[in-house]
Design a protein around this motif. Structure first.
Motif, PDB file in Angstrom:
ATOM      1  N   ILE A 153       0.862  -1.004  -0.011  1.00  0.00           N
ATOM      2  CA  ILE A 153       0.134   0.340   0.055  1.00  0.00           C
ATOM      3  C   ILE A 153       0.755   1.313   0.231  1.00  0.00           C
ATOM      4  O   ILE A 153       0.432   2.231  -0.844  1.00  0.00           O
ATOM      5  CB  ILE A 153      -0.920   0.042   1.123  1.00  0.00           C
ATOM      6  CG1 ILE A 153      -2.196  -0.957   1.237  1.00  0.00           C
ATOM      7  CG2 ILE A 153      -1.550   1.495   1.405  1.00  0.00           C
ATOM      8  CD1 ILE A 153      -2.800  -1.062   2.345  1.00  0.00           C
ATOM      9  N   ILE A 162       0.002   3.678  -3.303  1.00  0.00           N
ATOM     10  CA  ILE A 162      -1.097   4.539  -3.155  1.00  0.00           C
ATOM     11  C   ILE A 162      -0.177   5.718  -2.411  1.00  0.00           C
ATOM     12  O   ILE A 162       0.438   5.656  -1.681  1.00  0.00           O
ATOM     13  CB  ILE A 162      -1.998   4.059  -2.138  1.00  0.00           C
ATOM     14  CG1 ILE A 162      -2.548   2.791  -2.854  1.00  0.00           C
ATOM     15  CG2 ILE A 162      -2.982   5.136  -1.743  1.00  0.00           C
ATOM     16  CD1 ILE A 162      -3.876   2.076  -1.808  1.00  0.00           C
ATOM     17  N   ASP A 210      -3.958  11.294  -2.470  1.00  0.00           N
ATOM     18  CA  ASP A 210      -4.870  10.702  -3.499  1.00  0.00           C
ATOM     19  C   ASP A 210      -6.084  10.208  -2.685  1.00  0.00           C
ATOM     20  O   ASP A 210      -7.235   9.966  -2.970  1.00  0.00           O
ATOM     21  CB  ASP A 210      -4.539   9.707  -4.520  1.00  0.00           C
ATOM     22  CG  ASP A 210      -3.433  10.373  -5.404  1.00  0.00           C
ATOM     23  OD1 ASP A 210      -3.417  11.518  -5.741  1.00  0.00           O
ATOM     24  OD2 ASP A 210      -2.702   9.580  -5.894  1.00  0.00           O
ATOM     25  N   PHE A 257     -10.906   8.827  -3.249  1.00  0.00           N
ATOM     26  CA  PHE A 257     -11.176   7.393  -3.304  1.00  0.00           C
ATOM     27  C   PHE A 257     -12.757   7.176  -2.880  1.00  0.00           C
ATOM     28  O   PHE A 257     -13.247   6.149  -3.385  1.00  0.00           O
ATOM     29  CB  PHE A 257     -10.583   6.687  -2.328  1.00  0.00           C
ATOM     30  CG  PHE A 257      -9.052   6.666  -2.722  1.00  0.00           C
ATOM     31  CD1 PHE A 257      -8.821   6.920  -4.079  1.00  0.00           C
ATOM     32  CD2 PHE A 257      -8.060   6.090  -1.961  1.00  0.00           C
ATOM     33  CE1 PHE A 257      -7.355   6.727  -4.485  1.00  0.00           C
ATOM     34  CE2 PHE A 257      -6.626   6.118  -2.268  1.00  0.00           C
ATOM     35  CZ  PHE A 257      -6.277   6.439  -3.626  1.00  0.00           C
ATOM     36  N   LYS A 277     -11.445   2.268  -1.623  1.00  0.00           N
ATOM     37  CA  LYS A 277     -10.369   2.050  -2.720  1.00  0.00           C
ATOM     38  C   LYS A 277     -10.364   0.612  -3.552  1.00  0.00           C
ATOM     39  O   LYS A 277      -9.938  -0.161  -2.621  1.00  0.00           O
ATOM     40  CB  LYS A 277      -9.148   2.639  -2.343  1.00  0.00           C
ATOM     41  CG  LYS A 277      -7.885   2.170  -3.180  1.00  0.00           C
ATOM     42  CD  LYS A 277      -7.971   2.937  -4.582  1.00  0.00           C
ATOM     43  CE  LYS A 277      -6.814   2.809  -5.340  1.00  0.00           C
ATOM     44  NZ  LYS A 277      -6.644   3.254  -6.757  1.00  0.00           N
ATOM     45  N   ILE A 330      -8.756  -2.043  -5.558  1.00  0.00           N
ATOM     46  CA  ILE A 330      -7.142  -2.544  -5.703  1.00  0.00           C
ATOM     47  C   ILE A 330      -7.276  -3.853  -6.594  1.00  0.00           C
ATOM     48  O   ILE A 330      -8.526  -4.457  -6.325  1.00  0.00           O
ATOM     49  CB  ILE A 330      -6.524  -2.847  -4.782  1.00  0.00           C
ATOM     50  CG1 ILE A 330      -6.781  -3.814  -3.708  1.00  0.00           C
ATOM     51  CG2 ILE A 330      -6.179  -1.250  -3.930  1.00  0.00           C
ATOM     52  CD1 ILE A 330      -5.893  -4.205  -2.487  1.00  0.00           C
TER      53      ILE A 330
END
Length: 316
Positions: A289, A293, A297, A301, A305, A307
Motif C-alpha cells: 500500500i 498509493i 489521493d 477514493f 479504494k 485494488i
C-alpha cells in the motif's frame, strides 16, 4: 491496570478477534491470570471471548460487541461471571487488580496466607467473590505456578554455578552431577509445559513465506498489522486477510477502507501493505500500500479504494 490494549479493527464477529485478544491479554485469562501453558494441550481451546459488559445489559445505545468490550477469559471465569454486571466489578484494562501502585487484591502466593488472595477494598472483595478466586481450584493452580517458577529459578542457579566453575577452571569434580541435575529439571519443565498452539491460518502463511525464502515474523502490532515481511530489502508490516473462496481468476478485486488508509498513513512510521491468503488455493498475494498509493489521493477514493491483485502480486 493489568493490560494495555492495542487499537484493532475488530469486533465479536471478526474472524481474527480471538487471535487479537489472545495476544493483547498475553495468552492468559484477563480475570484470574490463568496462562494457556498451565492448562496443557487444550490451551487456547479452554479460553473464550467474554463480553465485559454483557450482551444482556439492555443498554440500547451501547454495543457490547465492540473490541474494547471483549476480553480473553478462561472457560471457568467466563462461566462464573456469566451475565454479571456492576460498577463494582474491577476492569483489568483500566484498574489495578493484582499489580500497580495500589492493587485491589494482594497475597495469594505464599503459605502464610494459605495461598488465598486478600482484598484491599470492597471492589477487591467483589472481584474475588465473582470469580471465586479463593476456591480450591484456583489455589491449586497458584501452588503449581509457584512450583514451576521455583524450578525455573533453580535452573538459573545451577547454570550460574556451572558457568562459575568453568570460568574458574576449578572445582570441576561435581560438574557432571550438576549437569545431570539440570537435565532432570529441564525434562520435568518440558513435561509440565506444552507449546502454545498457534492459529492455523497464521501458521500456514508463515510456512508459505518461509518455504519461499521470505523473511517473516508474526507481530500483531496495532492497527491490524499482523505480519512483518521483507521484500526487495524493504520491510513491510502487513494486515493478513484470509479468503476462503476458490476464486482463481487472473485478476482478483479487493477493496480498502478509506478511513483505515487515512489512519495507516497518519499513524504508521514504516512501510505497510496487505497480504491476502486464499486458503483453498494455497496462494498468497502481497499488495504494498505505502508504495502504490499516494496519501494525497485518498480523499478522492470515496468510502473504499478498489485494488487489483494480479500475477505480479502473487508470492511465488
Amino acid at each position: 491496570m493489568e493490560y494495555q490494549r492495542k487499537f484493532r479493527w475488530a469486533n465479536y464477529e471478526t474472524p481474527k478477534c480471538k487471535v487479537y485478544l489472545r495476544n493483547d491479554f498475553s495468552h492468559e485469562c484477563a480475570y484470574c491470570k490463568l496462562q494457556e501453558k498451565e492448562v496443557g494441550f487444550i490451551d487456547a481451546n479452554y479460553f473464550e471471548i467474554d463480553h465485559f459488559r454483557p450482551q444482556s445489559d439492555g443498554n440500547q445505545v451501547f454495543n457490547p460487541h465492540l473490541y474494547s468490550n471483549l476480553y480473553y477469559a478462561c472457560e471457568k471465569c467466563n462461566g462464573e461471571k456469566s451475565d454479571t454486571w456492576s460498577e463494582m466489578l474491577l476492569d483489568p484494562c483500566k484498574e489495578d487488580v493484582f499489580s500497580g501502585g495500589c492493587p485491589a487484591i494482594v497475597d495469594g502466593y505464599d503459605a502464610d496466607s494459605l495461598y488465598k488472595y486478600t482484598a484491599q477494598n470492597d471492589k477487591g472483595r467483589y472481584y474475588i467473590d465473582t470469580f471465586k478466586l479463593n476456591s480450591r481450584y484456583h489455589i491449586r493452580i497458584r501452588k503449581r505456578r509457584i512450583n514451576r517458577e521455583n524450578n525455573i529459578r533453580q535452573i538459573d542457579v545451577l547454570i550460574d554455578e556451572i558457568l562459575h566453575k568453568l570460568d574458574n577452571k576449578k572445582e570441576l569434580i561435581n560438574l557432571e552431577q550438576l549437569i545431570k541435575q539440570l537435565d532432570q529439571l529441564r525434562l520435568s519443565k518440558k513435561k509440565e509445559l506444552s507449546n502454545l498452539s498457534s492459529d492455523e491460518n497464521f501458521e500456514l502463511v508463515e510456512k508459505y513465506l518461509t518455504l519461499r525464502g521470505i523473511k517473516n515474523s508474526i507481530v500483531f502490532e496495532e492497527y491490524n498489522m499482523d505480519i512483518k515481511i521483507k521484500r526487495e530489502e524493504i520491510s513491510y508490516y502487513c494486515e493478513l486477510i484470509i479468503d476462503e473462496s476458490d476464486n482463481d481468476n487472473e485478476v482478483k478485486l479487493k477493496f480498502l477502507d478509506t478511513e483505515k488508509l487515512k489512519i495507516w498513513f497518519t499513524k504508521l512510521r514504516y512501510q505497510f501493505g496487505m497480504l491476502y491468503y486464499y486458503s483453498k488455493l494455497d496462494k498468497l498475494y502481497f499488495y504494498p500500500i505505502s508504495k502504490l498509493i499516494n496519501e494525497s489521493d485518498i480523499n478522492g477514493f470515496g468510502s473504499r479504494k478498489q485494488i487489483k491483485l494480479t500475477k505480479a502480486n502473487l508470492i511465488v
